[in-house]
Design an enzyme around this catalytic site. Structure first.
Site, mmCIF file in Angstrom:
data_model
loop_
_atom_site.group_PDB
_atom_site.id
_atom_site.type_symbol
_atom_site.label_atom_id
_atom_site.label_comp_id
_atom_site.label_asym_id
_atom_site.label_seq_id
_atom_site.Cartn_x
_atom_site.Cartn_y
_atom_site.Cartn_z
ATOM 1 N N PHE A 188 -33.920 -86.644 23.101
ATOM 2 C CA PHE A 188 -33.918 -85.185 23.187
ATOM 3 C C PHE A 188 -35.363 -84.711 23.096
ATOM 4 O O PHE A 188 -36.070 -85.042 22.139
ATOM 5 C CB PHE A 188 -33.078 -84.596 22.052
ATOM 6 C CG PHE A 188 -32.798 -83.140 22.221
ATOM 7 C CD1 PHE A 188 -31.925 -82.708 23.207
ATOM 8 C CD2 PHE A 188 -33.396 -82.196 21.413
ATOM 9 C CE1 PHE A 188 -31.659 -81.356 23.387
ATOM 10 C CE2 PHE A 188 -33.141 -80.845 21.582
ATOM 11 C CZ PHE A 188 -32.272 -80.421 22.581
ATOM 12 N N ASP A 192 -33.451 -89.805 13.240
ATOM 13 C CA ASP A 192 -32.804 -88.523 13.523
ATOM 14 C C ASP A 192 -31.296 -88.788 13.589
ATOM 15 O O ASP A 192 -30.830 -89.566 14.426
ATOM 16 C CB ASP A 192 -33.329 -87.972 14.851
ATOM 17 C CG ASP A 192 -32.708 -86.647 15.245
ATOM 18 O OD1 ASP A 192 -31.602 -86.322 14.773
ATOM 19 O OD2 ASP A 192 -33.307 -85.930 16.069
ATOM 20 N N TYR A 227 -24.826 -78.528 12.266
ATOM 21 C CA TYR A 227 -23.985 -77.695 13.133
ATOM 22 C C TYR A 227 -23.198 -78.473 14.174
ATOM 23 O O TYR A 227 -22.425 -77.882 14.931
ATOM 24 C CB TYR A 227 -24.813 -76.590 13.808
ATOM 25 C CG TYR A 227 -26.024 -77.056 14.587
ATOM 26 C CD1 TYR A 227 -25.904 -77.622 15.847
ATOM 27 C CD2 TYR A 227 -27.292 -76.902 14.064
ATOM 28 C CE1 TYR A 227 -27.000 -78.039 16.557
ATOM 29 C CE2 TYR A 227 -28.411 -77.302 14.764
ATOM 30 C CZ TYR A 227 -28.262 -77.872 16.021
ATOM 31 O OH TYR A 227 -29.375 -78.279 16.719
ATOM 32 N N LYS A 228 -23.352 -79.783 14.222
ATOM 33 C CA LYS A 228 -22.591 -80.586 15.181
ATOM 34 C C LYS A 228 -21.328 -81.122 14.494
ATOM 35 O O LYS A 228 -20.390 -80.385 14.221
ATOM 36 C CB LYS A 228 -23.463 -81.701 15.756
ATOM 37 C CG LYS A 228 -24.694 -81.206 16.511
ATOM 38 C CD LYS A 228 -25.485 -82.355 17.097
ATOM 39 C CE LYS A 228 -26.832 -81.929 17.650
ATOM 40 N NZ LYS A 228 -26.748 -80.975 18.779
ATOM 41 N N ARG A 276 -20.948 -84.336 29.706
ATOM 42 C CA ARG A 276 -20.933 -84.936 28.368
ATOM 43 C C ARG A 276 -19.780 -84.363 27.558
ATOM 44 O O ARG A 276 -19.535 -83.154 27.557
ATOM 45 C CB ARG A 276 -22.277 -84.633 27.695
ATOM 46 C CG ARG A 276 -22.531 -85.373 26.403
ATOM 47 C CD ARG A 276 -23.903 -85.034 25.850
ATOM 48 N NE ARG A 276 -23.969 -83.655 25.367
ATOM 49 C CZ ARG A 276 -24.821 -83.218 24.439
ATOM 50 N NH1 ARG A 276 -25.702 -84.044 23.905
ATOM 51 N NH2 ARG A 276 -24.817 -81.953 24.061
#
Length: 417
Positions: A131, A202, A227-228, A376
């Site tokens: 990312f 990460d 938040y995932k 995805r």
């Protein structure tokens, strides 16, 4: 939960749901009727208790308690208290995790701390296809050294070999955001330590979706978001792990008052905390933190082994159904086929991935698109059902067989994909 049932049909998926030990947890989330949500790897669903918690913080703690709530409601200690709650989910000990700020800010802190710990070395190693913000942050850290430090970008199979006596740290995302491939945390960390380097991980795409054992692997630092898969809400705070052996020695450079040894002494000079609080900067977002705790509490009521087992079963099922029922529609699996090498997501490449995902969302199946050609899908075991997987593929089949994705309204690009 088995995929051995033949023929595999919707009734078989319903049977797997009936045998699922995590099934009751779905009722703790507020999911719109008829919607199939397969984007928990980008933003988790809202826990039903979140609205009540937000109302309580706003009307009672803030509205009535006002500034007293820094003490009476425990606001000031919330970053560390939530860190201690989160710690068991990532294999950390109490006092090694703090919930604060954003993942990008926290990555800047730990990369900078690593650079300070290895002053005679000059290379930070990251995954080039990662990312992008991680690599941007690393570039910023390197630039702040005036050119002494450089960023070296490698791909998955090149990372271990790239580590040498010039390496400051290896900073890798545990589960790749696009393909979902899983890095061997223990092996890469051991390789880094053998070369005298540090390891930084990460956990944005693994925390809450699969077992993580930071201390078991000997990791030095880690960051991640809530938040995932942890269902903390949009913009909910990130977290930072610093192994206890580094605390008091590895100091992050953004020296704000919340990281001061005595923040309410209001001393003219900075004097750092010696524990995990040194990684705090300034006043934290209390409302967001309070909502993040709701998602954490749901996770702590579940067994991580069961979560991972269901994740594997859901993703295996999705791959099997797409490849069987959408054969001839030019989908190419972009995630590892081997379950142990894959996180809780599945990606397929398709030349027309963007309009296909637009058509799926219009049909009530929410995934997302990653340029240039990746559709995805994220599978959060706490609330995604096996029958959801069957129904999602049903709708995908209809879109592909009917050419629905070719309609003009599905060609328009939104700002957020």
């Amino acid at each position: 939960m088995t995929l051995d049932a033949e023929p595999l049909d919707r009734a078989a998926c319903q049977a797997m749901d009936a045998a699922d030990p995590l099934a009751p947890l779905r009722d703790r989330f507020d999911l719109p009727e008829g919607l199939i949500y397969l984007d928990g790897n980008s933003l988790g669903a809202m826990p039903k208790d979140a609205a009540a918690r937000a109302h309580d913080v706003v009307t009672r703690e803030w509205g009535t308690g006002l500034i007293k709530s820094w003490n009476s409601a425990g606001w000031f200690d919330l970053p560390v208290r939530l860190g201690d709650k989160l710690a068991p989910l990532i294999g950390a000990a109490p006092g090694e995790v703090v919930v604060c700020d954003s993942t990008s800010q926290n990555l800047f802190k730990v990369l900078s701390a690593a650079v300070a710990l290895r002053p005679d070395r000059r290379v930070l190693i990251l995954e080039g296809s990662n990312f992008p913000t991680n690599n941007y942050i690393a570039e910023g850290v390197a630039a702040a050294t005036g050119g002494r430090v450089e960023v070296r970008l490698c791909e998955k199979d090149e990372i271990a070999e790239a580590i040498d006596e010039d390496t400051i740290a290896v900073a890798i995302t545990h589960v790749h955001y696009k393909s979902g491939h899983v890095h061997d945390m223990a092996a890469i960390t051991a390789r880094a330590h053998a070369a005298g380097a540090l390891s930084i991980w990460d956990l944005c795409h693994s925390a809450g979706a699969m077992p993580v054992d930071l201390n078991g692997a000997g990791v030095d630092f880690a960051v991640g978001c809530t938040y995932k898969y942890l269902n903390g809400g949009p913009g909910s705070p990130a977290f930072l792990f610093a192994a206890r052996r580094h605390q008091g020695q590895a100091l992050q450079p953004v020296t704000g008052w919340w990281g001061h040894a005595a923040p309410f002494a209001f001393e003219p000079g900075y004097r750092p905390q010696q524990g995990i609080r040194q990684y705090l900067i300034g006043t934290q977002q209390i409302l967001s933190m309070a909502l993040a705790e709701v998602g954490l509490d749901i996770h702590l009521s579940a067994d991580m082994g069961a979560i991972r087992a269901k994740s594997i079963a859901l993703t295996d099922l999705f791959i099997r159904l797409v490849e069987q029922r959408c054969a001839g529609h030019d989908f190419t699996l972009a995630s590892p086929r081997t379950a142990e090498a894959r996180g809780s997501q599945v990606s397929f490449a398709h030349a027309d991935g963007y309009p296909i995902m637009r058509a799926l969302i219009a049909a009530g199946v929410i995934g997302d698109f990653r340029a240039p050609d990746t559709v995805r899908f994220g599978f959060t075991p706490l609330y995604v059902r096996f029958v959801d997987v069957w129904d999602a593929v049903d709708r995908l089949v209809a879109i592909m067989d009917g050419g629905i994705w070719k309609l003009p309204e599905h060609q328009v690009r939104d700002a957020v994909t």
